[in-house]
Design a protein around this motif. Structure first.
Motif, mmCIF file in Angstrom:
data_model
loop_
_atom_site.group_PDB
_atom_site.id
_atom_site.type_symbol
_atom_site.label_atom_id
_atom_site.label_comp_id
_atom_site.label_asym_id
_atom_site.label_seq_id
_atom_site.Cartn_x
_atom_site.Cartn_y
_atom_site.Cartn_z
ATOM 1 N N GLU A 1 -23.948 53.650 41.163
ATOM 2 C CA GLU A 1 -24.008 54.430 39.931
ATOM 3 C C GLU A 1 -24.032 53.485 38.739
ATOM 4 O O GLU A 1 -23.472 52.390 38.781
ATOM 5 C CB GLU A 1 -22.789 55.361 39.800
ATOM 6 N N ARG A 2 -24.725 53.913 37.688
ATOM 7 C CA ARG A 2 -24.703 53.158 36.429
ATOM 8 C C ARG A 2 -24.670 54.140 35.272
ATOM 9 O O ARG A 2 -25.438 55.110 35.232
ATOM 10 C CB ARG A 2 -25.926 52.278 36.283
ATOM 11 N N GLU A 3 -23.737 53.907 34.373
ATOM 12 C CA GLU A 3 -23.671 54.743 33.180
ATOM 13 C C GLU A 3 -23.276 53.889 31.991
ATOM 14 O O GLU A 3 -22.761 52.780 32.148
ATOM 15 C CB GLU A 3 -22.674 55.881 33.370
ATOM 16 N N GLN A 4 -23.547 54.416 30.824
ATOM 17 C CA GLN A 4 -23.247 53.701 29.592
ATOM 18 C C GLN A 4 -21.738 53.523 29.438
ATOM 19 O O GLN A 4 -20.960 54.435 29.697
ATOM 20 C CB GLN A 4 -23.791 54.491 28.401
ATOM 21 N N HIS A 5 -21.318 52.343 29.039
ATOM 22 C CA HIS A 5 -19.898 52.109 28.749
ATOM 23 C C HIS A 5 -19.490 53.014 27.588
ATOM 24 O O HIS A 5 -20.190 53.083 26.558
ATOM 25 C CB HIS A 5 -19.689 50.634 28.376
#
Length: 804
Positions: free
Chosen positions: A53-57
């Motif tokens: 998964e990758r999401e904005q900090h």
């Protein structure tokens, strides 16, 4: 040449030998291994990770919060700032506790309030140079192009568990500019065989000759040109094994087609070039000399102007490559390329070097053509490249090769006798041992009555004469196994000549006295050539000077030393003491070469001594320079034979310059540079000296004699003499020494007065005279008698009167 240990082991059975041990064996056989580098040295706990998964900090615009599978029970959260990180990628992860190059340790951290358990790495962070990283990963993290399993050792996948040997090759060993060449060398050292790569090209029925024709107009520069055509290629990143091998060899990966040509260059030592067939602009390749002033834009996007000395590949109209150096941008393989023309040719090394030098383009290809490639690998390299394009780019190879020109690439036959081998090497080798060495080198050998007839393969272009075979036998037998012998016959121990010894003593003394050595140009301008010359001669002019400032040979060392002072003074280095021992050039008869004479000169300016703590400063003056020379003469044992006389020289202060004589012969001068000359050079008060070194060396030195310390006291007398102002103190001192006889042991000037209490035209010079007798204590009567004789001699010879 960078050699991957793992890659080399595919061609030669290394038997698990450590890379450093192999390097030692290669070095002992005649090719120096300059270094052995472990690519992943110091790196620990780095694995393959899968970004789930990758999401904005939440608290940072340029950070990403990633959930990464690293092969453990639970995925970990890692904060990553790379712009190219994304879900689904297989990446390199340094886990908590990992160590990266530079002993950089990875710890748990919080970045803007979010926990980070590790680091997603770029290749640069793993110690790979930026210039070797593919452009797509140059500004971010590395993404594996092939499927890999999370938790696997990333160093193995990236080939960073490999070791690289750097070979320092001499120009004659161009055969080792390829992996196969190194393999043959190592196989000979280890007495094993070489496993050559198999080449099986599957071709389609469509013929290559229907698509391309080749014409060579410059056959001397390009004896043979081979082309193969591959269609339906799919441009993509190369597989990881190919990329890592190129990087280990110092080459940046580009795409599968370009990388294959670079791979063949490394494997076979044969440079290739891949053209985009559809961008070529014609169905013809013409190899010719460039037209004067013709232009080409090369792969580095630079426009280059060609000359008739350059060899170019053209499409019949315009250049598409500088032969053997670099391709043109107009036919470059790009992302949409589907049809590739493979060039494999033999270009003349001198012609390639000319273009490489003129354009400042030093490439891996040009380096190999300049030193010579194996003509028998030209075709094999093209076939191997076509095979790999089928395997790695999905291409289809068109039937046949298009060949222009031909080469008589016959192996050389060189003979040598057993007697000569043993005589030159000092060995007692047997025929069977020498035959074994040639077979290990894979040279075909026949023996006929003690003579070896050796057929040398074309890959070893450096072997042409019997002496080359001697070298091959010596290095394979082992230089450390050759017997050592002492020279026979009469010999004399080496020694310095008197001249060499004097020069060494002079240099060491001057350096010990605080002067630094300078080395200046022997060439100077016409104006400076005759300045400060010890002999008046016409300066020697150069036939082809580089500039007016360097058009004549110097007659003195001093002008160049003053240039050095001016250069340093302009950079706020005010206190300097320099010397130079170098040659001056004296013109002889017309048409004859000038004679070369060695002088020693010095230049001193600024402060001679400075003690900041005590607040003491001593500026350079005439007596500092004179004192340096007096110490030198004493070191050479000549102090009693040296005389200083007032002198006037152009460019020197008229009242502070002395000529120096040795036994009455002029050998040099010492004094202050004229204030106007110093002002012109923009230097401060400066003192210089120059001496003829040859005369110092040629002077006979008196044997050193022991003088016992006086046991009896000495008696001193001070006298102040009134003399005419033009009389020099030195002449008075000479009169005193002559009249004083054996009892007078020392004379020293301690005062000079020319004030208002002295009548016009007169001056007072005061001396201290020291009398002693090594055998007894002198009485006043004995001293008075000698002293009165001194006073009488002064009155008679110099008109001196005692000052009342």
């Amino acid at each position: 040449m960078f050699v991957s240990y793992k890659w080399l082991s595919e061609y030669v059975d290394l038997g698990g030998m450590p890379a450093k041990e192999l390097a030692e064996k290669i070095t002992r056989s005649g090719i120096e291994v300059e270094s052995v580098e472990h690519l992943g040295e110091g790196i620990k706990n780095v694995v393959v990770g899968h970004v789930l998964e990758r999401e904005q900090h939440p608290n940072a615009d340029k950070l990403n919060k990633c959930l990464v599978d690293v092969g453990e029970e639970e995925p970990v959260q890692i904060i990553c700032g790379a712009p190219n990180v994304d879900k689904g990628q297989k990446v390199v992860v340094a886990k908590v506790g990992a160590v990266l190059p530079g002993n950089f340790k990875i710890k748990k951290a919080k970045l803007r309030g979010e926990a980070s358990h590790g680091m997603i790495c770029s290749l640069q962070e793993l110690g790979i140079e930026s210039k070797l990283v593919a452009k797509e990963f140059a500004e971010g993290i590395f993404v594996f192009p092939t499927d890999v399993t999370p938790g696997e050792d990333a160093l193995q996948q990236l080939n960073l568990d490999d070791e690289v040997l750097e070979l320092g090759l001499t120009p004659n060993r161009s055969d080792c500019l390829s992996m196969l060449g190194v393999a043959y060398e190592v196989a000979a050292i280890l007495s094993t065989n070489v496993k050559l790569p198999t080449t099986e090209v599957s071709e389609v029925s469509e013929k290559a000759e229907d698509h391309i024709q080749i014409r060579i107009d410059a056959k001397e520069d390009n004896p043979m040109y081979i082309a193969r055509v591959v269609k339906n290629v799919k441009i993509a990143p190369s597989p990881l094994w190919l990329q890592t091998r190129l990087m280990a060899a110092g080459i940046r990966p580009h795409n599968n087609v370009v990388d294959i040509t670079n791979y063949i260059l490394l494997e076979y030592g044969q440079p290739l070039h891949a053209f985009d067939y559809d961008r070529l602009g014609s169905k013809e390749i013409v190899v010719r000399r460039a037209n004067e002033g013709e232009k080409i834009v090369t792969l580095d996007d630079a426009e280059r102007t060609l000359s008739a000395e350059h060899l170019v590949i053209t499409n019949g109209q315009e250049p598409v490559a500088i032969a053997g150096v670099m391709g043109g941008a107009n036919s470059e393989v790009q992302a949409d390329t589907t049809m590739v023309l493979i060039e494999s040719a033999y270009f003349d090394g001198q012609r390639v070097r000319q273009a490489s030098k003129d354009h400042g383009l030093r490439s891996e290809a040009s380096a190999r053509f300049e030193k010579g490639v194996d003509p028998n690998r030209v075709q094999a390299a093209a076939d191997r490249a076509a095979q790999l394009m089928v395997e790695l780019a999905g291409g289809e190879v068109l039937s046949g090769r298009v060949v222009a020109g031909e080469m008589a690439a016959e192996p050389k036959v060189v003979s040598i006798t057993m007697e000569k081998l043993n005589r030159v090497l000092g060995t007692e080798l047997q025929v069977s041992e020498v035959e074994d060495i040639f077979r290990r080198l894979q040279f075909e050998v026949k023996t006929d009555n003690g003579e070896f007839i050796v057929t040398v393969p074309t890959r070893r272009g450096d072997i042409t004469i019997p002496e080359d075979l001697v070298e091959e036998v010596a290095r394979m037998y082992g230089y450390d196994h050759l017997p050592t012998t002492l020279p026979t016959g009469e010999s004399k121990p080496g020694r310095l000549t008197d001249y060499q010894l004097t020069r060494r003593v002079v240099r060491r003394y001057l350096e010990g006295a605080g002067l630094n050595q300078a080395i200046t140009y022997s060439l100077t301008s016409e104006k400076k050539a005759t300045q400060y010359a010890l002999e008046t001669r016409e300066p020697v002019a150069l036939a082809m000077p580089m500039s007016e400032e360097r058009a004549f040979l110097r007659l003195s060392l001093v002008p160049q030393l003053l240039e050095v002072l001016a250069y340093n003074n302009a950079r706020q280095i005010d206190s300097l003491a320099l010397y130079e021992a170098g040659s001056v050039f004296l013109k002889e008869a017309e048409g004859e070469l000038p004679s070369e004479e060695e002088h020693v000169a010095g230049a001193i300016t600024g402060l001679w001594e400075e003690h900041a703590w005590q607040g003491e400063k001593k500026a350079v003056d005439f007596f500092v320079a004179k004192g340096v020379l007096e110490g030198l003469f004493a070191r050479l044992g000549l102090e009693k034979r040296i005389a200083y006389k007032k002198a006037e020289m152009a460019g020197m202060h008229p009242g502070r310059t002395a000529a120096i004589e040795l036994d009455g012969q002029f050998i040099g001068f010492v004094g202050q540079v004229h204030p106007q000359q110093a002002k012109d050079l923009d230097i401060k008060e400066t003192y210089v000296f120059e001496l003829k070194l040859s005369l110092l060396s040629g002077a006979k030195k008196e044997a050193v004699a022991y003088e016992p310390i006086p046991r009896f006291p000495s008696i001193t007398r001070d006298i102040a003499l009134v003399v005419d102002r033009q009389i020099e103190a030195g002449s008075l001192q000479a009169v005193i020494q002559e009249a004083g006889g054996e009892l007078l042991k020392g004379v020293r000037v301690f005062d000079l007065y020319e004030g208002e209490h002295m009548e016009p035209g007169k001056k007072s010079v005061a001396f201290t005279l020291t009398y002693s007798d090594p055998a007894k204590t002198l009485t006043d009567e004995e001293v008075v008698k000698v002293h009165n004789g001194v006073l009488e001699a002064l009155k008679e010879k110099a008109g001196a009167e005692l000052r009342s």
